[in-house]
Design a protein around this motif. Structure first.
Motif, PDB file in Angstrom:
ATOM      1  N   UNK A   1       0.806  -1.222   0.000  1.00  0.00           N
ATOM      2  CA  UNK A   1       0.000   0.000   0.000  1.00  0.00           C
ATOM      3  C   UNK A   1       0.842   1.277   0.000  1.00  0.00           C
ATOM      4  N   UNK A   2       0.345   2.250  -0.765  1.00  0.00           N
ATOM      5  CA  UNK A   2       0.954   3.572  -0.795  1.00  0.00           C
ATOM      6  C   UNK A   2       0.057   4.588  -0.103  1.00  0.00           C
ATOM      7  N   UNK A   3      -1.225   4.604  -0.463  1.00  0.00           N
ATOM      8  CA  UNK A   3      -2.166   5.505   0.194  1.00  0.00           C
ATOM      9  C   UNK A   3      -3.588   4.999   0.031  1.00  0.00           C
ATOM     10  N   UNK A   4      -4.483   5.501   0.901  1.00  0.00           N
ATOM     11  CA  UNK A   4      -5.902   5.178   0.865  1.00  0.00           C
ATOM     12  C   UNK A   4      -6.709   6.447   1.061  1.00  0.00           C
ATOM     13  N   UNK A   5      -7.906   6.472   0.484  1.00  0.00           N
ATOM     14  CA  UNK A   5      -8.825   7.577   0.699  1.00  0.00           C
ATOM     15  C   UNK A   5     -10.246   7.094   0.451  1.00  0.00           C
ATOM     16  N   UNK A   6     -11.193   7.728   1.094  1.00  0.00           N
ATOM     17  CA  UNK A   6     -12.607   7.392   0.908  1.00  0.00           C
ATOM     18  C   UNK A   6     -13.277   8.565   0.213  1.00  0.00           C
ATOM     19  N   UNK A   7     -13.782   8.314  -1.001  1.00  0.00           N
ATOM     20  CA  UNK A   7     -14.280   9.401  -1.835  1.00  0.00           C
ATOM     21  C   UNK A   7     -15.576   9.020  -2.550  1.00  0.00           C
ATOM     22  N   UNK A   8     -16.387  10.022  -2.903  1.00  0.00           N
ATOM     23  CA  UNK A   8     -17.512   9.770  -3.805  1.00  0.00           C
ATOM     24  C   UNK A   8     -16.978   9.373  -5.189  1.00  0.00           C
ATOM     25  N   UNK A   9     -17.723   8.561  -5.936  1.00  0.00           N
ATOM     26  CA  UNK A   9     -17.244   8.101  -7.250  1.00  0.00           C
ATOM     27  C   UNK A   9     -16.917   9.225  -8.227  1.00  0.00           C
ATOM     28  N   UNK A  10     -17.587  10.376  -8.103  1.00  0.00           N
ATOM     29  CA  UNK A  10     -17.308  11.443  -9.067  1.00  0.00           C
ATOM     30  C   UNK A  10     -15.959  12.128  -8.818  1.00  0.00           C
ATOM     31  N   UNK A  11     -15.245  11.749  -7.768  1.00  0.00           N
ATOM     32  CA  UNK A  11     -13.886  12.241  -7.537  1.00  0.00           C
ATOM     33  C   UNK A  11     -12.844  11.335  -8.199  1.00  0.00           C
ATOM     34  N   UNK A  12     -13.287  10.227  -8.755  1.00  0.00           N
ATOM     35  CA  UNK A  12     -12.358   9.209  -9.251  1.00  0.00           C
ATOM     36  C   UNK A  12     -11.424   9.753 -10.333  1.00  0.00           C
ATOM     37  N   UNK A  13     -11.967  10.543 -11.245  1.00  0.00           N
ATOM     38  CA  UNK A  13     -11.146  11.079 -12.331  1.00  0.00           C
ATOM     39  C   UNK A  13     -10.068  12.022 -11.790  1.00  0.00           C
ATOM     40  N   UNK A  14     -10.446  12.887 -10.858  1.00  0.00           N
ATOM     41  CA  UNK A  14      -9.467  13.814 -10.279  1.00  0.00           C
ATOM     42  C   UNK A  14      -8.378  13.055  -9.527  1.00  0.00           C
ATOM     43  N   UNK A  15      -8.768  12.004  -8.808  1.00  0.00           N
ATOM     44  CA  UNK A  15      -7.787  11.186  -8.090  1.00  0.00           C
ATOM     45  C   UNK A  15      -6.839  10.512  -9.079  1.00  0.00           C
ATOM     46  N   UNK A  16      -7.392   9.937 -10.144  1.00  0.00           N
ATOM     47  CA  UNK A  16      -6.568   9.267 -11.154  1.00  0.00           C
ATOM     48  C   UNK A  16      -5.597  10.235 -11.811  1.00  0.00           C
ATOM     49  N   UNK A  17      -6.072  11.438 -12.133  1.00  0.00           N
ATOM     50  CA  UNK A  17      -5.195  12.435 -12.753  1.00  0.00           C
ATOM     51  C   UNK A  17      -4.050  12.817 -11.822  1.00  0.00           C
ATOM     52  N   UNK A  18      -4.345  12.961 -10.531  1.00  0.00           N
ATOM     53  CA  UNK A  18      -3.301  13.314  -9.567  1.00  0.00           C
ATOM     54  C   UNK A  18      -2.264  12.201  -9.461  1.00  0.00           C
ATOM     55  N   UNK A  19      -2.718  10.952  -9.469  1.00  0.00           N
ATOM     56  CA  UNK A  19      -1.786   9.815  -9.403  1.00  0.00           C
ATOM     57  C   UNK A  19      -0.926   9.768 -10.657  1.00  0.00           C
ATOM     58  N   UNK A  20      -1.532  10.021 -11.805  1.00  0.00           N
ATOM     59  CA  UNK A  20      -0.784  10.032 -13.056  1.00  0.00           C
ATOM     60  C   UNK A  20       0.312  11.102 -13.029  1.00  0.00           C
ATOM     61  N   UNK A  21      -0.043  12.301 -12.559  1.00  0.00           N
ATOM     62  CA  UNK A  21       0.950  13.376 -12.475  1.00  0.00           C
ATOM     63  C   UNK A  21       2.046  13.024 -11.463  1.00  0.00           C
ATOM     64  N   UNK A  22       1.657  12.422 -10.350  1.00  0.00           N
ATOM     65  CA  UNK A  22       2.633  12.079  -9.319  1.00  0.00           C
ATOM     66  C   UNK A  22       3.598  10.986  -9.730  1.00  0.00           C
ATOM     67  N   UNK A  23       3.160  10.102 -10.618  1.00  0.00           N
ATOM     68  CA  UNK A  23       4.031   9.010 -11.059  1.00  0.00           C
ATOM     69  C   UNK A  23       4.933   9.417 -12.231  1.00  0.00           C
ATOM     70  N   UNK A  24       4.638  10.560 -12.838  1.00  0.00           N
ATOM     71  CA  UNK A  24       5.420  11.018 -13.999  1.00  0.00           C
ATOM     72  C   UNK A  24       6.866  11.298 -13.601  1.00  0.00           C
ATOM     73  N   UNK A  25       7.779  10.830 -14.416  1.00  0.00           N
ATOM     74  CA  UNK A  25       9.191  11.144 -14.208  1.00  0.00           C
ATOM     75  C   UNK A  25       9.900  10.287 -13.182  1.00  0.00           C
ATOM     76  N   UNK A  26       9.204   9.350 -12.559  1.00  0.00           N
ATOM     77  CA  UNK A  26       9.844   8.467 -11.576  1.00  0.00           C
ATOM     78  C   UNK A  26      10.339   7.212 -12.295  1.00  0.00           C
ATOM     79  N   UNK A  27      11.597   6.898 -12.132  1.00  0.00           N
ATOM     80  CA  UNK A  27      12.178   5.739 -12.817  1.00  0.00           C
ATOM     81  C   UNK A  27      11.757   4.439 -12.142  1.00  0.00           C
ATOM     82  N   UNK A  28      11.502   3.389 -12.916  1.00  0.00           N
ATOM     83  CA  UNK A  28      11.198   2.077 -12.324  1.00  0.00           C
ATOM     84  C   UNK A  28      12.358   1.598 -11.444  1.00  0.00           C
ATOM     85  N   UNK A  29      12.034   0.749 -10.475  1.00  0.00           N
ATOM     86  CA  UNK A  29      13.051   0.195  -9.582  1.00  0.00           C
ATOM     87  C   UNK A  29      12.564  -1.152  -9.068  1.00  0.00           C
ATOM     88  N   UNK A  30      13.407  -1.832  -8.321  1.00  0.00           N
ATOM     89  CA  UNK A  30      13.056  -3.160  -7.790  1.00  0.00           C
ATOM     90  C   UNK A  30      13.045  -3.128  -6.264  1.00  0.00           C
TER      91      UNK A  30
END
Length: 200
Positions: A59-88
């Motif tokens: 686990x990285x994080x958890x949140x309890x949200x209404x379904x209409x927040x799903x797109x905003x949450x997904x966009x934030x995760x996409x932006x946060x993962x940008x530029x991070x190199x894969x690792x093991x």
């Protein structure tokens, strides 16, 4: 006395239907298969336990949200993962929480997930409404096997698992967003997979 905008938002958010959203590193492959086998074995020995109906993941994080927040949450995760190199990550052995309610597989590189986890959490919390509803960030890197164990369940589960050594590794090249209804037996649904290089 007139109700403030903040009070109105709080009242609105408390009345709407919500889901639990959980962002994880998917162990995949042989590690995932092994965790599922152990969970099934534990269920046969000690009965249903917390986390049994959840997909395994670090686990990285958890949140309890209404379904209409799903797109905003997904966009934030996409932006946060940008530029991070894969690792093991390397996994080594079983461990348990101090309260003996959780048994997990230990991650050797305990600090390796911190930059990724913090970067994504910062982007998610940048959304004022999501931040107001609460974002729980995992405190440490671990792969939960069984959670919410009662005393007798823990004793039997630990006796079964602890003698067996386990080593494995996880290739962290993306993060996975899951959601579930707020019910003990609700199953996880896949929302999205976000590549660490920012690709969709």
């Amino acid at each position: 006395m007139p109700r403030s905008k903040a009070d109105a938002l709080t009242l609105f958010d408390s009345l709407v239907y919500t889901n639990e959203y959980r962002l994880v590193v998917d162990p995949a492959g042989a590690v995932l298969a092994r965790v599922m086998e152990w969970r099934q074995l534990l269920k046969e020995r000690i009965g249903i336990f917390g986390g049994y109906y959840r997909m395994p993941g670090i686990p990285l994080l958890e949140t309890e949200l209404p379904p209409d927040y799903e797109r905003a949450l997904s966009d934030a995760i996409w932006r946060g993962s940008a530029g991070v190199a894969p690792f093991r990550l390397h996994l080594n052995g079983f461990a348990h929480s101090e309260d003996r309610r959780t048994i997990y597989i230990d991650v050797v590189e305990k600090e390796a997930l911190n930059p990724l986890r913090q970067r994504i959490a910062d982007h998610v919390r940048a959304n004022r409404r999501i931040r107001k509803l609460g974002v729980q960030v995992a405190e440490r890197a671990r792969l939960p096997l069984a959670t919410g164990l009662k005393v007798a369940q823990f004793e039997e589960a630990w006796a079964l698992l602890s003698p067996h050594p386990f080593v494995g590794d996880v290739s962290v090249h993306d993060v996975v967003l899951l959601k579930r209804e707020l019910a003990d037996t609700a199953l996880d649904e896949h929302v999205g997979t976000f590549a660490l290089d920012g690709g969709r």
